[in-house]
Design an enzyme around this catalytic site. Structure first.
Site, PDB file in Angstrom:
ATOM      1  N   THR A   1     -30.961  30.939  16.999  1.00  0.00           N
ATOM      2  CA  THR A   1     -30.147  31.214  17.924  1.00  0.00           C
ATOM      3  C   THR A   1     -30.886  31.189  19.224  1.00  0.00           C
ATOM      4  O   THR A   1     -32.062  31.080  19.275  1.00  0.00           O
ATOM      5  CB  THR A   1     -30.083  33.052  18.088  1.00  0.00           C
ATOM      6  OG1 THR A   1     -31.027  33.767  17.933  1.00  0.00           O
ATOM      7  CG2 THR A   1     -29.200  33.368  16.762  1.00  0.00           C
TER       8      THR A   1
ATOM      9  N   ASP B   1     -31.863  25.484  12.878  1.00  0.00           N
ATOM     10  CA  ASP B   1     -31.419  26.567  11.763  1.00  0.00           C
ATOM     11  C   ASP B   1     -29.868  26.855  11.957  1.00  0.00           C
ATOM     12  O   ASP B   1     -29.199  27.641  11.853  1.00  0.00           O
ATOM     13  CB  ASP B   1     -32.063  27.895  11.972  1.00  0.00           C
ATOM     14  CG  ASP B   1     -33.729  28.177  11.998  1.00  0.00           C
ATOM     15  OD1 ASP B   1     -34.284  26.900  11.667  1.00  0.00           O
ATOM     16  OD2 ASP B   1     -33.997  28.882  12.486  1.00  0.00           O
TER      17      ASP B   1
ATOM     18  N   LYS C   1     -39.824  31.982  13.174  1.00  0.00           N
ATOM     19  CA  LYS C   1     -38.925  31.789  14.006  1.00  0.00           C
ATOM     20  C   LYS C   1     -39.134  30.461  14.886  1.00  0.00           C
ATOM     21  O   LYS C   1     -38.347  29.540  15.147  1.00  0.00           O
ATOM     22  CB  LYS C   1     -38.745  32.754  15.071  1.00  0.00           C
ATOM     23  CG  LYS C   1     -38.468  34.415  14.529  1.00  0.00           C
ATOM     24  CD  LYS C   1     -37.240  34.269  13.797  1.00  0.00           C
ATOM     25  CE  LYS C   1     -37.148  35.813  13.143  1.00  0.00           C
ATOM     26  NZ  LYS C   1     -36.095  35.615  12.130  1.00  0.00           N
TER      27      LYS C   1
ATOM     28  N   CYS D   1     -35.223  31.722  17.666  1.00  0.00           N
ATOM     29  CA  CYS D   1     -35.647  30.632  16.902  1.00  0.00           C
ATOM     30  C   CYS D   1     -35.787  29.406  17.947  1.00  0.00           C
ATOM     31  O   CYS D   1     -36.751  28.508  17.953  1.00  0.00           O
ATOM     32  CB  CYS D   1     -35.230  30.138  15.714  1.00  0.00           C
ATOM     33  SG  CYS D   1     -35.410  31.595  14.497  1.00  0.00           S
TER      34      CYS D   1
ATOM     35  N   LYS E   1     -39.222  26.294   7.410  1.00  0.00           N
ATOM     36  CA  LYS E   1     -39.979  26.996   8.362  1.00  0.00           C
ATOM     37  C   LYS E   1     -39.750  28.641   7.964  1.00  0.00           C
ATOM     38  O   LYS E   1     -38.735  29.035   7.791  1.00  0.00           O
ATOM     39  CB  LYS E   1     -39.762  27.007   9.688  1.00  0.00           C
ATOM     40  CG  LYS E   1     -38.348  27.139  10.463  1.00  0.00           C
ATOM     41  CD  LYS E   1     -38.241  26.854  11.720  1.00  0.00           C
ATOM     42  CE  LYS E   1     -37.101  27.430  12.447  1.00  0.00           C
ATOM     43  NZ  LYS E   1     -36.908  28.875  12.494  1.00  0.00           N
TER      44      LYS E   1
ATOM     45  N   GLU F   1     -34.560  28.064   8.588  1.00  0.00           N
ATOM     46  CA  GLU F   1     -35.279  29.281   8.252  1.00  0.00           C
ATOM     47  C   GLU F   1     -35.148  29.630   6.950  1.00  0.00           C
ATOM     48  O   GLU F   1     -34.021  29.763   6.523  1.00  0.00           O
ATOM     49  CB  GLU F   1     -34.933  30.428   9.347  1.00  0.00           C
ATOM     50  CG  GLU F   1     -35.997  31.508   9.492  1.00  0.00           C
ATOM     51  CD  GLU F   1     -35.819  32.779  10.117  1.00  0.00           C
ATOM     52  OE1 GLU F   1     -34.970  32.497  11.354  1.00  0.00           O
ATOM     53  OE2 GLU F   1     -36.294  33.736  10.109  1.00  0.00           O
TER      54      GLU F   1
HETATM   55  N1  TIU Z   1     -32.941  31.123  13.525  1.00  0.00           N
HETATM   56  C1  TIU Z   1     -33.060  32.211  14.131  1.00  0.00           C
HETATM   57  O1  TIU Z   1     -32.693  32.530  15.599  1.00  0.00           O
HETATM   58  N2  TIU Z   1     -33.334  33.430  13.197  1.00  0.00           N
HETATM   59  C2  TIU Z   1     -32.934  34.722  13.404  1.00  0.00           C
HETATM   60  O2  TIU Z   1     -33.302  35.445  12.779  1.00  0.00           O
HETATM   61  N3  TIU Z   1     -32.111  34.841  14.670  1.00  0.00           N
HETATM   62  C3  TIU Z   1     -31.531  36.146  15.136  1.00  0.00           C
HETATM   63  O3  TIU Z   1     -30.904  36.020  15.943  1.00  0.00           O
HETATM   64  N4  TIU Z   1     -31.558  37.107  14.219  1.00  0.00           N
END
Ligand code: TIU
Length: 224
Positions: free
Chosen positions: A160, A26, A134, A164, A131, A74
């Site tokens: 993050t 992501d 998460k 995810c 996707k 995502e």
């Molecule tokens: N890709 C991912 O980690 N999606 C999130 O929403 N992460 C957050 O930390 N919000």
């Protein structure tokens, strides 16, 4: 058959490059740039933007080594049919999923904000997994793709760390993959969550997986 060993925590990570994939989670404008989904949740995105060069370096090493590269994004369908209302309606974000924002509709596949940042753009032949959740295994063909290619080990980067990336590592671990996370190539909006995640993944004898530094990963490919 080449087997490489990397200095890692809690102990060395041993893998065959031919059976290993790099999974970049992501690294999209929606998470690392102002005006996207991450910012709409109230986060300062600058910590995430800062890791782009490290992820680019990791990507270059893996491409050179012939390691299969998989990118994830995502996002949701324009009609939101794959977005649970519980996800869209939760909390009080400045923009909800599907709302128009400065980079197009927030977290919608095909919108400018949903793109991977240009510095990490997928090359032809690299897999891109869209996707809705998460975890990258939920409602995607990722497991099928990995099995078809005989992949046994996964190297992780992206954002993050505790959302995810960690979710996907746990999904992968339960499916029997050995997972390594590159510390400099992952980031959280919350530094304390990143460090806690690194510790909990590798605790109890690599209960979920291993962590290492980018320099240690690179060294494995340059040592005779
Ligand atoms: N890709 C991912 O980690 N999606 C999130 O929403 N992460 C957050 O930390 N919000």
């Amino acid at each position: 058959m080449t087997t490489l060993s990397i200095d890692a925590l809690p102990f060395a990570f041993t893998f065959e490059p031919a059976k290993t994939a790099l999974v970049i989670i992501d690294m999209q404008r929606d998470f690392v740039e102002a005006g996207g989904f991450g910012a709409s949740l109230g986060n300062d995105v600058t910590r995430l933007t800062a890791i782009i060069p490290a992820v680019a370096e990791l990507l270059a090493v893996c491409r050179k080594a012939g390691i299969i590269v998989i990118h994830t994004r995502e996002g949701h369908k324009p009609d939101l049919s794959d977005c649970p209302p519980a996800k869209r309606l939760r909390g009080a974000p400045s923009l909800r999923i599907g709302d128009p924002g400065p980079m197009g509709r927030v977290l919608i596949t095909g919108e400018p904000g949903n793109d991977i940042v240009p510095q990490l753009a997928p090359k032809p032949g690299e897999l891109v997994i869209d996707k809705p959740g998460k975890g990258a295994f939920y409602a995607t063909p990722l497991e099928q793709v990995l099995r078809a290619r005989g992949i046994t080990h996964l190297v992780f980067a992206g954002v993050t760390t505790e959302v995810c990336v960690q979710t996907t590592m746990r999904e992968a671990n339960d499916r029997g993959y050995d997972c390594l996370l590159i510390e400099e190539a992952t980031e959280s909006y919350f530094p304390e969550f990143k460090s806690a995640t690194l510790e909990m993944l590798r605790a109890q004898g690599a209960i979920v997986g291993w962590t290492t530094h980018l320099a240690d990963f690179e060294r494995a490919f340059t040592q005779p």
